[in-house]
Design a protein around this motif. Structure first.
Motif, PDB file in Angstrom:
ATOM      1  N   HIS A  58       0.835  -1.199   0.000  1.00  0.00           N
ATOM      2  CA  HIS A  58       0.000   0.000   0.000  1.00  0.00           C
ATOM      3  C   HIS A  58       0.876   1.259   0.000  1.00  0.00           C
ATOM      4  O   HIS A  58       1.980   1.262   0.547  1.00  0.00           O
ATOM      5  N   ASP A  59       0.343   2.310  -0.591  1.00  0.00           N
ATOM      6  CA  ASP A  59       1.045   3.592  -0.632  1.00  0.00           C
ATOM      7  C   ASP A  59       0.988   4.246   0.754  1.00  0.00           C
ATOM      8  O   ASP A  59      -0.110   4.596   1.224  1.00  0.00           O
ATOM      9  N   PRO A  60       2.113   4.403   1.427  1.00  0.00           N
ATOM     10  CA  PRO A  60       2.088   4.972   2.786  1.00  0.00           C
ATOM     11  C   PRO A  60       1.614   6.417   2.825  1.00  0.00           C
ATOM     12  O   PRO A  60       1.230   6.916   3.894  1.00  0.00           O
ATOM     13  N   ARG A  61       1.616   7.109   1.686  1.00  0.00           N
ATOM     14  CA  ARG A  61       1.180   8.500   1.668  1.00  0.00           C
ATOM     15  C   ARG A  61      -0.335   8.637   1.818  1.00  0.00           C
ATOM     16  O   ARG A  61      -0.822   9.674   2.278  1.00  0.00           O
ATOM     17  N   THR A  62      -1.061   7.599   1.414  1.00  0.00           N
ATOM     18  CA  THR A  62      -2.522   7.671   1.471  1.00  0.00           C
ATOM     19  C   THR A  62      -3.141   6.570   2.319  1.00  0.00           C
ATOM     20  O   THR A  62      -4.361   6.480   2.415  1.00  0.00           O
ATOM     21  N   THR A  63      -2.318   5.730   2.913  1.00  0.00           N
ATOM     22  CA  THR A  63      -2.816   4.566   3.642  1.00  0.00           C
ATOM     23  C   THR A  63      -2.311   4.561   5.078  1.00  0.00           C
ATOM     24  O   THR A  63      -1.125   4.781   5.325  1.00  0.00           O
ATOM     25  N   GLU A  64      -3.216   4.285   5.998  1.00  0.00           N
ATOM     26  CA  GLU A  64      -2.857   4.134   7.411  1.00  0.00           C
ATOM     27  C   GLU A  64      -3.106   2.690   7.811  1.00  0.00           C
ATOM     28  O   GLU A  64      -4.222   2.181   7.654  1.00  0.00           O
ATOM     29  N   ILE A  65      -2.070   2.016   8.313  1.00  0.00           N
ATOM     30  CA  ILE A  65      -2.175   0.612   8.699  1.00  0.00           C
ATOM     31  C   ILE A  65      -1.835   0.468  10.174  1.00  0.00           C
ATOM     32  O   ILE A  65      -0.768   0.901  10.620  1.00  0.00           O
ATOM     33  N   ASP A  66      -2.747  -0.146  10.929  1.00  0.00           N
ATOM     34  CA  ASP A  66      -2.536  -0.421  12.344  1.00  0.00           C
ATOM     35  C   ASP A  66      -2.724  -1.914  12.584  1.00  0.00           C
ATOM     36  O   ASP A  66      -3.340  -2.621  11.771  1.00  0.00           O
ATOM     37  N   GLY A  67      -2.239  -2.369  13.737  1.00  0.00           N
ATOM     38  CA  GLY A  67      -2.349  -3.778  14.073  1.00  0.00           C
ATOM     39  C   GLY A  67      -1.021  -4.490  13.900  1.00  0.00           C
ATOM     40  O   GLY A  67       0.019  -3.860  13.664  1.00  0.00           O
ATOM     41  N   GLU A  68      -1.052  -5.807  14.015  1.00  0.00           N
ATOM     42  CA  GLU A  68       0.164  -6.612  13.924  1.00  0.00           C
ATOM     43  C   GLU A  68       0.092  -7.580  12.751  1.00  0.00           C
ATOM     44  O   GLU A  68      -0.921  -8.250  12.550  1.00  0.00           O
ATOM     45  N   ILE A  69       1.165  -7.626  11.980  1.00  0.00           N
ATOM     46  CA  ILE A  69       1.348  -8.637  10.935  1.00  0.00           C
ATOM     47  C   ILE A  69       2.705  -9.273  11.208  1.00  0.00           C
ATOM     48  O   ILE A  69       3.743  -8.622  11.026  1.00  0.00           O
ATOM     49  N   VAL A  70       2.701 -10.513  11.666  1.00  0.00           N
ATOM     50  CA  VAL A  70       3.938 -11.193  12.046  1.00  0.00           C
ATOM     51  C   VAL A  70       4.141 -12.392  11.129  1.00  0.00           C
ATOM     52  O   VAL A  70       3.295 -13.298  11.067  1.00  0.00           O
ATOM     53  N   LEU A  71       5.263 -12.395  10.420  1.00  0.00           N
ATOM     54  CA  LEU A  71       5.604 -13.492   9.507  1.00  0.00           C
ATOM     55  C   LEU A  71       6.838 -14.208  10.044  1.00  0.00           C
ATOM     56  O   LEU A  71       7.927 -13.620  10.097  1.00  0.00           O
ATOM     57  N   ASP A  72       6.651 -15.433  10.468  1.00  0.00           N
ATOM     58  CA  ASP A  72       7.751 -16.240  10.997  1.00  0.00           C
ATOM     59  C   ASP A  72       8.510 -15.494  12.100  1.00  0.00           C
ATOM     60  O   ASP A  72       9.745 -15.474  12.138  1.00  0.00           O
ATOM     61  N   GLY A  73       7.741 -14.852  12.981  1.00  0.00           N
ATOM     62  CA  GLY A  73       8.331 -14.142  14.109  1.00  0.00           C
ATOM     63  C   GLY A  73       8.784 -12.728  13.822  1.00  0.00           C
ATOM     64  O   GLY A  73       9.213 -12.017  14.747  1.00  0.00           O
ATOM     65  N   GLN A  74       8.681 -12.275  12.574  1.00  0.00           N
ATOM     66  CA  GLN A  74       9.133 -10.933  12.207  1.00  0.00           C
ATOM     67  C   GLN A  74       7.949 -10.004  11.994  1.00  0.00           C
ATOM     68  O   GLN A  74       7.050 -10.290  11.207  1.00  0.00           O
ATOM     69  N   GLU A  75       7.945  -8.893  12.712  1.00  0.00           N
ATOM     70  CA  GLU A  75       6.870  -7.909  12.594  1.00  0.00           C
ATOM     71  C   GLU A  75       7.005  -7.133  11.275  1.00  0.00           C
ATOM     72  O   GLU A  75       8.053  -6.560  10.980  1.00  0.00           O
ATOM     73  N   LEU A  76       5.925  -7.130  10.477  1.00  0.00           N
ATOM     74  CA  LEU A  76       5.953  -6.462   9.181  1.00  0.00           C
ATOM     75  C   LEU A  76       5.299  -5.083   9.212  1.00  0.00           C
ATOM     76  O   LEU A  76       5.630  -4.227   8.391  1.00  0.00           O
ATOM     77  N   THR A  77       4.366  -4.867  10.136  1.00  0.00           N
ATOM     78  CA  THR A  77       3.712  -3.572  10.208  1.00  0.00           C
ATOM     79  C   THR A  77       4.729  -2.500  10.594  1.00  0.00           C
ATOM     80  O   THR A  77       5.380  -2.581  11.632  1.00  0.00           O
ATOM     81  N   GLY A  78       4.875  -1.520   9.736  1.00  0.00           N
ATOM     82  CA  GLY A  78       5.825  -0.453  10.002  1.00  0.00           C
ATOM     83  C   GLY A  78       7.266  -0.799   9.697  1.00  0.00           C
ATOM     84  O   GLY A  78       8.166   0.004   9.967  1.00  0.00           O
ATOM     85  N   ALA A  79       7.506  -1.979   9.123  1.00  0.00           N
ATOM     86  CA  ALA A  79       8.882  -2.365   8.787  1.00  0.00           C
ATOM     87  C   ALA A  79       9.410  -1.491   7.658  1.00  0.00           C
ATOM     88  O   ALA A  79       8.650  -1.063   6.771  1.00  0.00           O
ATOM     89  N   PRO A  80      10.712  -1.192   7.638  1.00  0.00           N
ATOM     90  CA  PRO A  80      11.287  -0.381   6.560  1.00  0.00           C
ATOM     91  C   PRO A  80      11.096  -1.046   5.201  1.00  0.00           C
ATOM     92  O   PRO A  80      11.053  -2.283   5.094  1.00  0.00           O
ATOM     93  N   GLU A  81      11.015  -0.226   4.168  1.00  0.00           N
ATOM     94  CA  GLU A  81      10.828  -0.757   2.822  1.00  0.00           C
ATOM     95  C   GLU A  81      11.984  -1.678   2.424  1.00  0.00           C
ATOM     96  O   GLU A  81      11.779  -2.659   1.700  1.00  0.00           O
ATOM     97  N   SER A  82      13.181  -1.402   2.901  1.00  0.00           N
ATOM     98  CA  SER A  82      14.331  -2.254   2.576  1.00  0.00           C
ATOM     99  C   SER A  82      14.137  -3.672   3.097  1.00  0.00           C
ATOM    100  O   SER A  82      14.538  -4.646   2.456  1.00  0.00           O
ATOM    101  N   VAL A  83      13.515  -3.798   4.265  1.00  0.00           N
ATOM    102  CA  VAL A  83      13.243  -5.122   4.842  1.00  0.00           C
ATOM    103  C   VAL A  83      12.173  -5.838   4.023  1.00  0.00           C
ATOM    104  O   VAL A  83      12.298  -7.029   3.706  1.00  0.00           O
ATOM    105  N   LEU A  84      11.117  -5.115   3.667  1.00  0.00           N
ATOM    106  CA  LEU A  84      10.025  -5.716   2.908  1.00  0.00           C
ATOM    107  C   LEU A  84      10.486  -6.147   1.517  1.00  0.00           C
ATOM    108  O   LEU A  84      10.043  -7.182   0.998  1.00  0.00           O
TER     109      LEU A  84
END
Length: 331
Positions: A58-84
């Protein structure tokens, strides 16, 4: 067992000129390795938005995301684009809905399959080409050594969908999201695509999220089923239990709208009455109550004033008494 993918209280909101769209509103689910989760619902229910949030698309300029998304123990919500970027196409991948628009018309199919493989593995151009040929062969494309140099418009719809699957699986991802992978394909090709996904899952042990609006597709394909309506989960459980004993009026409506092999061929389909609500201003209480024929059976006007919660495990977000749900599901 710890879930490979865990989503908790996910909320996705889009800023528009007309206001804030609550596309996903408090969604939670788990998915283990080697299992398939089916997500069903009408268009606009939040299925694709949820999984684009998992991938961080999602485009962070127009999208607000809250909550937790954990993939194999790694938190994805708010993770840097380099990590994603390191995860997308490698640990997690997606088969998009429309293969004709998802594939670039300017590059050969083989190049588009090879590109993520080179990026994530550092393989040479020759190694990546051989890997692309191998993947085309793996998904059942005839003469892969020749077709690898074809462009998307030279493939049929079913072959493009197979090429999309090859691209998604080229790095053997542990999580595969398939967004309406059988849309606009004939029944025979649909069955081939679904069988292919199941076969590849058995080979790799990957977790799969299958997004669809077709309950017939999920019946023999998924392990768990999540029914979404207006950005929320209204029912979930093992697929056979949900299809045989549905508990939510919306699920009853979806099943009633499907044609049956045993019914009269001239019998009309029974659509869910009304239309989905605007997610700019969803109704108070249960979001389905304006379309629900059972709201009057719930005392105290609870459907219009109190939002039902989805219990853990097998269950539905509905105020109807359990006995009433069982009686209607048995029809």
């Amino acid at each position: 067992m710890t879930a490979f993918l865990s989503v908790r209280d996910l909320r996705v909101r889009f800023s528009t000129e007309d206001g804030v769209v609550k596309a996903v509103d408090g969604l939670s689910f788990d998915l283990e390795r080697g299992r398939t989760l089916g997500i069903v619902g009408e268009s606009g229910s939040g299925k694709s938005v949820t999984n684009l949030a998992v991938l961080g698309l999602h485009d962070p300029r127009t999208t607000e995301i809250d909550g937790e998304i954990v993939l194999d123990g790694q938190e994805l919500t708010g993770a840097p684009e380099s990590v994603l970027e390191k995860l997308r196409g490698n640990t997690m991948a997606m088969v998009f809905q429309d293969s004709l628009t998802a594939l670039s018309p300017y590059y050969t199919v083989g190049r588009q399959i090879a590109e993520p493989y080179r990026k994530h593995t550092g393989a040479s151009r020759r190694e990546a080409r051989l890997r692309a040929i191998e993947m085309l062969r793996r998904v059942g494309i005839p003469n892969p050594a020749l077709r690898v140099d074809d462009y998307p418009h030279q493939f049929s719809g079913g072959m493009r969908q197979r090429a999309m699957i090859a691209m998604a699986l080229v790095c053997d991802p542990e999580l595969l999201i398939a967004d309406e992978p059988t849309t606009a394909l004939d029944v025979t090709v649909q069955a081939q695509i679904l069988d292919l996904l199941k076969e590849l899952q058995q080979q790799t042990g990957s977790a799969i999220v299958l997004i669809t609006h077709d309950l017939g597709v999920v019946a023999h394909t998924v392990d768990e089923l999540l029914v979404m309506y207006a950005g929320r989960a209204v029912e979930r459980g093992p697929v056979r239990e949900v299809l045989r004993s549905p508990q939510h009026p919306y699920t009853w409506g979806l099943l009633a709208s499907m044609p049956s092999l045993t019914s009269d061929v001239d019998a009309p389909l029974v659509p869910v009455p009304g239309a989905p609500p605007s997610l700019l201003a969803p109704p108070p209480g249960c979001p389905f109550h304006p379309r629900c024929g059972y709201a009057a059976e719930v005392p105290g006007d609870r459907c219009r004033t109190e939002r039902p919660e989805l219990p853990p495990g097998r269950g539905s977000a509905c105020h109807l008494p359990a006995e009433r749900k069982r009686r209607n599901a048995a029809r």
